[in-house]
Write an enzyme that holds these catalytic residues in place. Structure first.
Site, PDB file in Angstrom:
ATOM      1  CE  LYS A  22       4.488   2.502   0.086  1.00  0.00           C
ATOM      2  NZ  LYS A  22       5.521   1.457   0.018  1.00  0.00           N
ATOM      3  CG  ASN A  23       2.974  -1.374   0.093  1.00  0.00           C
ATOM      4  OD1 ASN A  23       3.710  -0.616  -0.557  1.00  0.00           O
ATOM      5  ND2 ASN A  23       3.063  -1.505   1.400  1.00  0.00           N
ATOM      6  CB  CYS A 117      15.934   0.032   4.055  1.00  0.00           C
ATOM      7  SG  CYS A 117      14.651  -0.896   4.838  1.00  0.00           S
ATOM      8  NE  ARG A 122      12.532  -4.786   3.893  1.00  0.00           N
ATOM      9  CZ  ARG A 122      11.777  -3.745   3.514  1.00  0.00           C
ATOM     10  NH1 ARG A 122      12.219  -2.529   3.715  1.00  0.00           N
ATOM     11  NH2 ARG A 122      10.625  -3.925   2.914  1.00  0.00           N
ATOM     12  CG  ASP A 306       3.981  -1.307   6.581  1.00  0.00           C
ATOM     13  OD1 ASP A 306       3.591  -1.662   5.459  1.00  0.00           O
ATOM     14  OD2 ASP A 306       5.113  -1.586   7.021  1.00  0.00           O
ATOM     15  NE  ARG A 398      10.235   4.931  -0.625  1.00  0.00           N
ATOM     16  CZ  ARG A 398      10.900   3.805  -0.360  1.00  0.00           C
ATOM     17  NH1 ARG A 398      11.927   3.824   0.478  1.00  0.00           N
ATOM     18  NH2 ARG A 398      10.562   2.672  -0.917  1.00  0.00           N
TER      19      ARG A 398
HETATM   20  C1  EPZ Z   1       6.063  -5.469   2.066  1.00  0.00           C
HETATM   21  O1  EPZ Z   1       7.485  -5.507   2.101  1.00  0.00           O
HETATM   22  C2  EPZ Z   1       5.693  -3.999   2.136  1.00  0.00           C
HETATM   23  N1  EPZ Z   1       6.257  -3.282   0.997  1.00  0.00           N
HETATM   24  C3  EPZ Z   1       6.232  -3.377   3.435  1.00  0.00           C
HETATM   25  O2  EPZ Z   1       5.743  -2.040   3.498  1.00  0.00           O
HETATM   26  C4  EPZ Z   1       5.666  -4.146   4.626  1.00  0.00           C
HETATM   27  O3  EPZ Z   1       6.264  -3.638   5.816  1.00  0.00           O
HETATM   28  C5  EPZ Z   1       5.991  -5.635   4.481  1.00  0.00           C
HETATM   29  O4  EPZ Z   1       5.494  -6.131   3.212  1.00  0.00           O
HETATM   30  C6  EPZ Z   1       5.363  -6.459   5.605  1.00  0.00           C
HETATM   31  O5  EPZ Z   1       3.989  -6.267   5.619  1.00  0.00           O
HETATM   32  C7  EPZ Z   1       5.648  -3.389  -0.214  1.00  0.00           C
HETATM   33  O6  EPZ Z   1       4.667  -4.068  -0.387  1.00  0.00           O
HETATM   34  C8  EPZ Z   1       6.275  -2.606  -1.334  1.00  0.00           C
HETATM   35  P1  EPZ Z   1       8.213  -9.181   3.513  1.00  0.00           P
HETATM   36  P2  EPZ Z   1       8.269  -6.896   1.788  1.00  0.00           P
HETATM   37  O7  EPZ Z   1       8.873  -9.870   2.380  1.00  0.00           O
HETATM   38  O8  EPZ Z   1       7.586  -7.628   0.701  1.00  0.00           O
HETATM   39  C9  EPZ Z   1      11.956 -10.886   5.806  1.00  0.00           C
HETATM   40  C10 EPZ Z   1       5.851   0.285   3.619  1.00  0.00           C
HETATM   41  O9  EPZ Z   1       6.052   1.015   4.589  1.00  0.00           O
HETATM   42  N2  EPZ Z   1      12.252 -11.590   4.545  1.00  0.00           N
HETATM   43  O10 EPZ Z   1       6.897  -9.686   4.018  1.00  0.00           O
HETATM   44  O11 EPZ Z   1       9.695  -6.572   1.645  1.00  0.00           O
HETATM   45  C11 EPZ Z   1      12.162  -9.389   5.657  1.00  0.00           C
HETATM   46  O12 EPZ Z   1      13.520  -9.066   5.846  1.00  0.00           O
HETATM   47  C12 EPZ Z   1       6.699  -0.965   3.431  1.00  0.00           C
HETATM   48  O13 EPZ Z   1       4.955   0.463   2.748  1.00  0.00           O
HETATM   49  C13 EPZ Z   1      13.305 -12.499   4.536  1.00  0.00           C
HETATM   50  O14 EPZ Z   1      13.969 -12.707   5.548  1.00  0.00           O
HETATM   51  O15 EPZ Z   1       8.020  -7.642   3.188  1.00  0.00           O
HETATM   52  C14 EPZ Z   1      11.282  -8.824   6.742  1.00  0.00           C
HETATM   53  O16 EPZ Z   1      11.973  -8.858   7.978  1.00  0.00           O
HETATM   54  C15 EPZ Z   1       7.793  -1.053   4.485  1.00  0.00           C
HETATM   55  N3  EPZ Z   1      13.611 -13.138   3.370  1.00  0.00           N
HETATM   56  C16 EPZ Z   1      10.112  -9.796   6.779  1.00  0.00           C
HETATM   57  O17 EPZ Z   1      10.572 -11.002   6.133  1.00  0.00           O
HETATM   58  C17 EPZ Z   1      12.902 -12.921   2.208  1.00  0.00           C
HETATM   59  O18 EPZ Z   1      13.213 -13.545   1.172  1.00  0.00           O
HETATM   60  C18 EPZ Z   1       8.892  -9.292   6.053  1.00  0.00           C
HETATM   61  O19 EPZ Z   1       9.275  -9.086   4.711  1.00  0.00           O
HETATM   62  C19 EPZ Z   1      11.838 -11.993   2.241  1.00  0.00           C
HETATM   63  C20 EPZ Z   1      11.524 -11.344   3.421  1.00  0.00           C
END
Ligand code: EPZ
Length: 432
Positions: A22-23, A117, A122, A306, A398
């Site tokens: 998916k990702n 969420c 996020r 995850d 999803r």
């Molecule tokens: C991706 O989300 C995945 N989603 C998530 O999977 C996964 O949990 C996550 O990466 C971590 O591995 C998709 O790929 C669609 P991040 P993403 O940016 O890109 C903080 C699932 O179940 N952050 O690495 O949103 C953020 O709040 C989903 O399939 C900032 O603070 O993850 C989080 O606490 C859930 N500022 C942490 O970093 C930013 O600008 C990780 O976020 C960006 C992120």
């Protein structure tokens, strides 16, 4: 609320097909906006997030269709709108990944700020800071972000945190920038390496993905691509835990063993037997009661956040006390409340959970708060005595393709409960 009903206590046995990631697929659909050429994404899973992304790119004017063989065909020859609809961004955070592509190709994009969420806030400030460094003029007002740019300029970006989404958004934006971009402290997830492959098939010049720095040499234009994404390592990990928690014997394919190394290592620590029985095939056998663990989630290649809820379900029946420390999200523990309804002994203090294993869980009516929490509750229901109804199954839909069919094929006694059917016992059930 629609749900899944499970009669627990059966060991799962047999083989389960793993869908494409998916990702990875969602990002490739966003990347396809950067060309008027034809992009084919093979084995794209039939899941809600893919449908949502299809709805989003159609709203921008792109064509998306699905072939009989399950591949998605996307052509963004005509893009008539550069604004992502608010209701879609709220439904799926990954919608913000159209920013980099649209800004790079058209010089403008407007997206609503994604809300928080169930697993925490996020924010996207790392995405926006990187785009500003590439020359974009970005305004944020009334919950919307608007970005404009002439041609983006390659530059050196250092991410405060190895954000998956920020790495991907900036990689895509840099593909059409003037000059070379370096993204340091980049996320190293396998889906990012797969995105690099897809972008290079489109004619981009990206290298280094999977390491801590990604190098992108901007080009003047991109073309279509044909690609089969990697298998979904989180779906695979979920079925690996399903085998362990039911003391079953399950073969999974296709799977890339390296992508699930952290999950394999932790399952072996519990006493489960995990064997590579083929280049893209794993066999997982559960033991009587798993040994307890200490799990700390980290960015890849560390233990994946995850998979944290699924391991909490497994630890709920371990022979001893386990500790789970969630370092990626600030509130990804809501599933603990629901597991307690099934008899689990869990204490949560902020981002740390202490789980004292019990011999048996008991079925109950529980509710999914997000995708992986829902998967964890289904796993707990498979192991529990009696019947469990997991409501809010739309969260699970999803990211898990036909989950009840795949589980039923492994011998699970599960079926989908229609909308508005009270969870109380004795009601007619709808078998899909
Ligand atoms: C991706 O989300 C995945 N989603 C998530 O999977 C996964 O949990 C996550 O990466 C971590 O591995 C998709 O790929 C669609 P991040 P993403 O940016 O890109 C903080 C699932 O179940 N952050 O690495 O949103 C953020 O709040 C989903 O399939 C900032 O603070 O993850 C989080 O606490 C859930 N500022 C942490 O970093 C930013 O600008 C990780 O976020 C960006 C992120």
């Amino acid at each position: 609320m629609a749900g899944i009903r499970i009669r627990g206590g059966r060991p799962l046995t047999g083989s389960v097909p793993v869908s494409s990631a998916k990702n990875a697929v969602l990002k490739m659909m966003a990347a396809a906006l950067m060309t008027s050429g034809r992009c084919v994404i093979r084995r794209a899973p039939a899941i809600r997030d893919v449908e949502t992304m299809a709805e989003l790119v159609r709203s921008l004017g792109a064509n998306v269709s699905r072939n009989a063989d399950g591949s998605l065909v996307m052509e963004a020859g005509i893009v008539t709108c550069l604004e992502a609809p608010e209701h879609l961004v709220r439904r799926m955070r990954a919608s913000v990944l159209v920013m980099g592509p649209l800004l790079a190709r058209f010089g403008r994009v407007r997206v609503p700020l994604p809300g928080g969420c169930a697993i925490g806030p996020r924010p996207i400030e790392l995405h926006l800071r990187g785009l500003r460094q590439m020359g974009a003029r970005i305004t944020e007002e009334r919950g919307f972000v608007e970005a404009r740019a002439g041609r983006l300029l390659g530059t050196e970006i250092h991410l405060d945190y190895p954000s998956v989404g920020a790495t991907e958004n900036l990689m895509m934006a840099a593909c059409l920038a003037k000059g070379t971009t370096v993204i340091r402290n980049a996320a190293r997830e396998p889906e990012i390496v797969d995105l690099q492959l897809f972008l290079n098939k489109m004619g981009a010049r990206v290298r280094g993905a999977g390491g801590d720095a990604v190098y992108i040499e901007g080009v003047d234009g991109l073309s279509g691509a044909d690609h089969e994404p990697i298998p979904d390592r989180i779906e695979a990990g979920t079925y690996m835990v399903a085998a362990a928690i039911t003391r079953g014997d399950v073969v999974l394919r296709p799977v890339i063993p390296r992508h699930v190394e952290a999950v394999t290592a932790k399952l072996r620590e519990t006493g489960a037997i995990v064997e590579e029985v083929g280049p893209d095939t794993l066999r997982v056998r559960g033991v009587d009661r798993p040994r307890p663990l200490y799990v700390r989630t980290q960015p890849y290649p560390g233990f994946p956040t995850d998979m944290q809820p699924q391991f909490m379900a497994l630890m709920a029946i371990a022979a001893g006390a386990s500790i789970i420390s969630e370092t990626v999200y600030t509130s990804r523990m809501k599933h603990a409340d629901e597991l307690r309804r099934m008899g689990a002994d869990i204490v949560v203090d902020g981002q740390v959970a202490i789980i004292r294993g019990v011999r048996r869980l008991t079925g109950a009516c529980v509710e999914a708060s997000d995708l992986r929490a829902g998967a964890a509750l289904i796993l707990a229901g498979l192991a529990a005595d009696g019947e469990t109804v997991v409501e809010g199954i739309h969260h699970v839909d999803r990211g898990y393709e036909t989950i009840e069919d795949k589980l039923r094929a492994l011998g699970a006694d599960v079926w989908r409960v229609a909308e508005d059917v009270p969870a109380a016992g004795g009601v007619p059930l709808v078998r899909r």
